[in-house]
Design a protein around this motif. Sequence first.
Motif, PDB file in Angstrom:
ATOM      1  N   ILE A 255       0.839  -1.204   0.000  1.00  0.00           N
ATOM      2  CA  ILE A 255       0.000   0.000   0.000  1.00  0.00           C
ATOM      3  C   ILE A 255       0.875   1.256   0.000  1.00  0.00           C
ATOM      4  O   ILE A 255       0.531   2.267  -0.621  1.00  0.00           O
ATOM      5  N   TYR A 256       2.030   1.182   0.663  1.00  0.00           N
ATOM      6  CA  TYR A 256       2.901   2.365   0.671  1.00  0.00           C
ATOM      7  C   TYR A 256       3.569   2.574  -0.685  1.00  0.00           C
ATOM      8  O   TYR A 256       3.558   3.688  -1.224  1.00  0.00           O
ATOM      9  N   PHE A 257       4.142   1.521  -1.247  1.00  0.00           N
ATOM     10  CA  PHE A 257       4.879   1.685  -2.499  1.00  0.00           C
ATOM     11  C   PHE A 257       3.959   1.846  -3.705  1.00  0.00           C
ATOM     12  O   PHE A 257       4.409   2.237  -4.783  1.00  0.00           O
ATOM     13  N   THR A 258       2.668   1.560  -3.525  1.00  0.00           N
ATOM     14  CA  THR A 258       1.705   1.833  -4.592  1.00  0.00           C
ATOM     15  C   THR A 258       1.239   3.277  -4.538  1.00  0.00           C
ATOM     16  O   THR A 258       1.005   3.909  -5.575  1.00  0.00           O
ATOM     17  N   THR A 259       1.113   3.825  -3.334  1.00  0.00           N
ATOM     18  CA  THR A 259       0.577   5.188  -3.179  1.00  0.00           C
ATOM     19  C   THR A 259       1.609   6.216  -2.740  1.00  0.00           C
ATOM     20  O   THR A 259       1.424   7.409  -2.969  1.00  0.00           O
ATOM     21  N   TYR A 260       2.683   5.762  -2.059  1.00  0.00           N
ATOM     22  CA  TYR A 260       3.677   6.659  -1.445  1.00  0.00           C
ATOM     23  C   TYR A 260       3.009   7.662  -0.505  1.00  0.00           C
ATOM     24  O   TYR A 260       3.446   8.800  -0.358  1.00  0.00           O
ATOM     25  N   SER A 261       1.939   7.203   0.138  1.00  0.00           N
ATOM     26  CA  SER A 261       1.233   8.040   1.104  1.00  0.00           C
ATOM     27  C   SER A 261       1.630   7.599   2.507  1.00  0.00           C
ATOM     28  O   SER A 261       1.228   6.529   2.973  1.00  0.00           O
ATOM     29  N   ALA A 262       2.405   8.435   3.178  1.00  0.00           N
ATOM     30  CA  ALA A 262       2.835   8.111   4.544  1.00  0.00           C
ATOM     31  C   ALA A 262       1.638   8.090   5.490  1.00  0.00           C
ATOM     32  O   ALA A 262       1.592   7.298   6.439  1.00  0.00           O
ATOM     33  N   GLN A 263       0.648   8.958   5.232  1.00  0.00           N
ATOM     34  CA  GLN A 263      -0.531   9.020   6.089  1.00  0.00           C
ATOM     35  C   GLN A 263      -1.337   7.722   5.997  1.00  0.00           C
ATOM     36  O   GLN A 263      -1.774   7.165   7.013  1.00  0.00           O
ATOM     37  N   LEU A 264      -1.533   7.240   4.782  1.00  0.00           N
ATOM     38  CA  LEU A 264      -2.263   5.990   4.595  1.00  0.00           C
ATOM     39  C   LEU A 264      -1.490   4.816   5.196  1.00  0.00           C
ATOM     40  O   LEU A 264      -2.061   3.964   5.880  1.00  0.00           O
ATOM     41  N   ALA A 265      -0.200   4.785   4.948  1.00  0.00           N
ATOM     42  CA  ALA A 265       0.623   3.706   5.485  1.00  0.00           C
ATOM     43  C   ALA A 265       0.621   3.710   7.014  1.00  0.00           C
ATOM     44  O   ALA A 265       0.648   2.648   7.649  1.00  0.00           O
ATOM     45  N   ALA A 266       0.574   4.898   7.620  1.00  0.00           N
ATOM     46  CA  ALA A 266       0.575   4.988   9.085  1.00  0.00           C
ATOM     47  C   ALA A 266      -0.684   4.360   9.675  1.00  0.00           C
ATOM     48  O   ALA A 266      -0.634   3.702  10.727  1.00  0.00           O
ATOM     49  N   ILE A 267      -1.822   4.560   8.996  1.00  0.00           N
ATOM     50  CA  ILE A 267      -3.071   3.962   9.483  1.00  0.00           C
ATOM     51  C   ILE A 267      -3.013   2.436   9.378  1.00  0.00           C
ATOM     52  O   ILE A 267      -3.380   1.705  10.293  1.00  0.00           O
ATOM     53  N   VAL A 268      -2.522   1.960   8.247  1.00  0.00           N
ATOM     54  CA  VAL A 268      -2.466   0.524   8.004  1.00  0.00           C
ATOM     55  C   VAL A 268      -1.396  -0.150   8.860  1.00  0.00           C
ATOM     56  O   VAL A 268      -1.502  -1.328   9.201  1.00  0.00           O
ATOM     57  N   ALA A 269      -0.374   0.617   9.243  1.00  0.00           N
ATOM     58  CA  ALA A 269       0.772   0.039   9.949  1.00  0.00           C
ATOM     59  C   ALA A 269       0.412  -0.522  11.316  1.00  0.00           C
ATOM     60  O   ALA A 269       0.989  -1.529  11.742  1.00  0.00           O
ATOM     61  N   VAL A 270      -0.525   0.109  12.002  1.00  0.00           N
ATOM     62  CA  VAL A 270      -0.827  -0.325  13.375  1.00  0.00           C
ATOM     63  C   VAL A 270      -1.334  -1.768  13.414  1.00  0.00           C
ATOM     64  O   VAL A 270      -0.746  -2.622  14.096  1.00  0.00           O
ATOM     65  N   PRO A 271      -2.401  -2.107  12.681  1.00  0.00           N
ATOM     66  CA  PRO A 271      -2.860  -3.513  12.730  1.00  0.00           C
ATOM     67  C   PRO A 271      -1.851  -4.498  12.143  1.00  0.00           C
ATOM     68  O   PRO A 271      -1.647  -5.583  12.694  1.00  0.00           O
ATOM     69  N   THR A 272      -1.230  -4.131  11.019  1.00  0.00           N
ATOM     70  CA  THR A 272      -0.316  -5.070  10.366  1.00  0.00           C
ATOM     71  C   THR A 272       0.892  -5.379  11.243  1.00  0.00           C
ATOM     72  O   THR A 272       1.306  -6.539  11.363  1.00  0.00           O
ATOM     73  N   MET A 273       1.445  -4.353  11.874  1.00  0.00           N
ATOM     74  CA  MET A 273       2.623  -4.575  12.704  1.00  0.00           C
ATOM     75  C   MET A 273       2.277  -5.306  14.000  1.00  0.00           C
ATOM     76  O   MET A 273       3.075  -6.104  14.509  1.00  0.00           O
ATOM     77  N   LEU A 274       1.082  -5.056  14.545  1.00  0.00           N
ATOM     78  CA  LEU A 274       0.672  -5.767  15.751  1.00  0.00           C
ATOM     79  C   LEU A 274       0.474  -7.254  15.469  1.00  0.00           C
ATOM     80  O   LEU A 274       0.884  -8.119  16.253  1.00  0.00           O
ATOM     81  N   ILE A 275      -0.159  -7.549  14.331  1.00  0.00           N
ATOM     82  CA  ILE A 275      -0.349  -8.951  13.943  1.00  0.00           C
ATOM     83  C   ILE A 275       1.004  -9.628  13.726  1.00  0.00           C
ATOM     84  O   ILE A 275       1.237 -10.761  14.175  1.00  0.00           O
ATOM     85  N   ALA A 276       1.893  -8.938  13.029  1.00  0.00           N
ATOM     86  CA  ALA A 276       3.223  -9.492  12.786  1.00  0.00           C
ATOM     87  C   ALA A 276       3.958  -9.723  14.098  1.00  0.00           C
ATOM     88  O   ALA A 276       4.661 -10.739  14.261  1.00  0.00           O
ATOM     89  N   LEU A 277       3.813  -8.805  15.046  1.00  0.00           N
ATOM     90  CA  LEU A 277       4.479  -8.938  16.348  1.00  0.00           C
ATOM     91  C   LEU A 277       3.944 -10.141  17.119  1.00  0.00           C
ATOM     92  O   LEU A 277       4.719 -10.926  17.676  1.00  0.00           O
ATOM     93  N   VAL A 278       2.624 -10.283  17.152  1.00  0.00           N
ATOM     94  CA  VAL A 278       2.009 -11.408  17.862  1.00  0.00           C
ATOM     95  C   VAL A 278       2.483 -12.733  17.277  1.00  0.00           C
ATOM     96  O   VAL A 278       2.862 -13.667  18.009  1.00  0.00           O
ATOM     97  N   LEU A 279       2.482 -12.821  15.944  1.00  0.00           N
ATOM     98  CA  LEU A 279       2.896 -14.062  15.289  1.00  0.00           C
ATOM     99  C   LEU A 279       4.394 -14.326  15.467  1.00  0.00           C
ATOM    100  O   LEU A 279       4.820 -15.479  15.590  1.00  0.00           O
TER     101      LEU A 279
END
Length: 417
Positions: A255-279
């Motif tokens: 999503i970041y490299f398709t849009t280069y939107s730091a704001q969009l990536a910041a929103i998506v980062a919270v769930p994705t990184m938490l899931i990655a951390l748990v796993l």
Amino acid sequence: MAMAYSELEPLLMSVAVGAIVGLVNEYRKITGSRIFLGLRTSIFTSMLGYVFALLYEKAGYLLLGVAFISITVIAATIYVERARATRSLGATTYVSMFLVFASGILVGMGMYLQGTVISVLVAVLSFYKTQLLNAISRIRREELLALLNLLVISLVILPLLPDKFIGPLGIFNPYEFWFTVVVVAIIFFAQYVTLRVSKRGLLAFTIIGGLISSTTVTLSLIQLSNERREASRSLALNTLLSNVPLALIQVLAAIYFTTYSAQLAAIVAVPTMLIALVLTLLGAIKFKELSPTNIEPPSTPLPILRIVEFAVLLFIITSVAKAIGVLFPSLLPITIFVSALGNALGAVIAVGILYNRSIITLKVAAQLALLSLTAGVIEKAFLSLLSSSWSYRRLVIAGSAALGAFTAVLMYLLGVA
């Protein structure tokens, strides 16, 4: 003194590049190898090249021709005499002599980096000669064909394709489509090599494959669970861990490299990184169970049909999502969710394209990207039903349901549900 050193620096470098090869060859002599290019000969050869480089500044290109004729005569004379004495026609050492000579010339011309790199490579290839030959002898015919096919599709076909959009509405780019084929092919081949080299490489197989398609990895693991029921628990844990590259690469990075939107990536980062951390924590706790021994690699090193199918599916998903985003925006969430069940990466790329074209808002883009993540996670529960192992199905269904619920809660807390 500083000036004197600067004048001697090229000479000292020529000695060094010769010594690199010479030291390695001296060690090989001690272990029984018959090599004439020892320490002194290597240094003399590189210094000879350095001298010719100095004379080249005075006499020009003609002298370089004389230089290589001279080293050819010297090497050929030694080669003939050694061949008579040892009855060996191997020419590796004699080619090394040419390269050491060329390194000396490069150093004399001020190209220190190039000369040093060549010298180091000659030393490394000479030292690991036996290991390289042993590795080559273990290569199977189908593996060599797969490697050649990979080189053809990446280095021959890809550069020939036009990098422009063609067809109705300009939705097809031949270069981008085939680039997807190349990337997927490299990852498939890397997966195969991982299990071929290490019988305990299952975790690496999972993570590498998950970079492009956790669905493909899951199907491979299901097939293994049907063949190796005693490893069902390990295979199930690997299936759940394939959600790590799904979250971090297929969703967040895409999503970041398709849009280069730091704001969009910041929103998506919270769930994705938490899931990655748990796993990741789960993987750390169960690390010893993740890579059982003697897991065989796939039967085909480079499944061309599956690779092309993946690229076609990716193209269809992005094209359909773009069309629906324009014509029927209310159906877009359903379309993205269903698309992500088959290919989360394609769905996320489609979301990014729609956001770039201002067809959807920031909030909707974040919602759809995380919806793709949710679909990618829970699809593993449905796919697990294809396994004949009850232990595998139970663990994957329970883990996927928990991760899916966790993602939904995070989306709600972030206000994008």
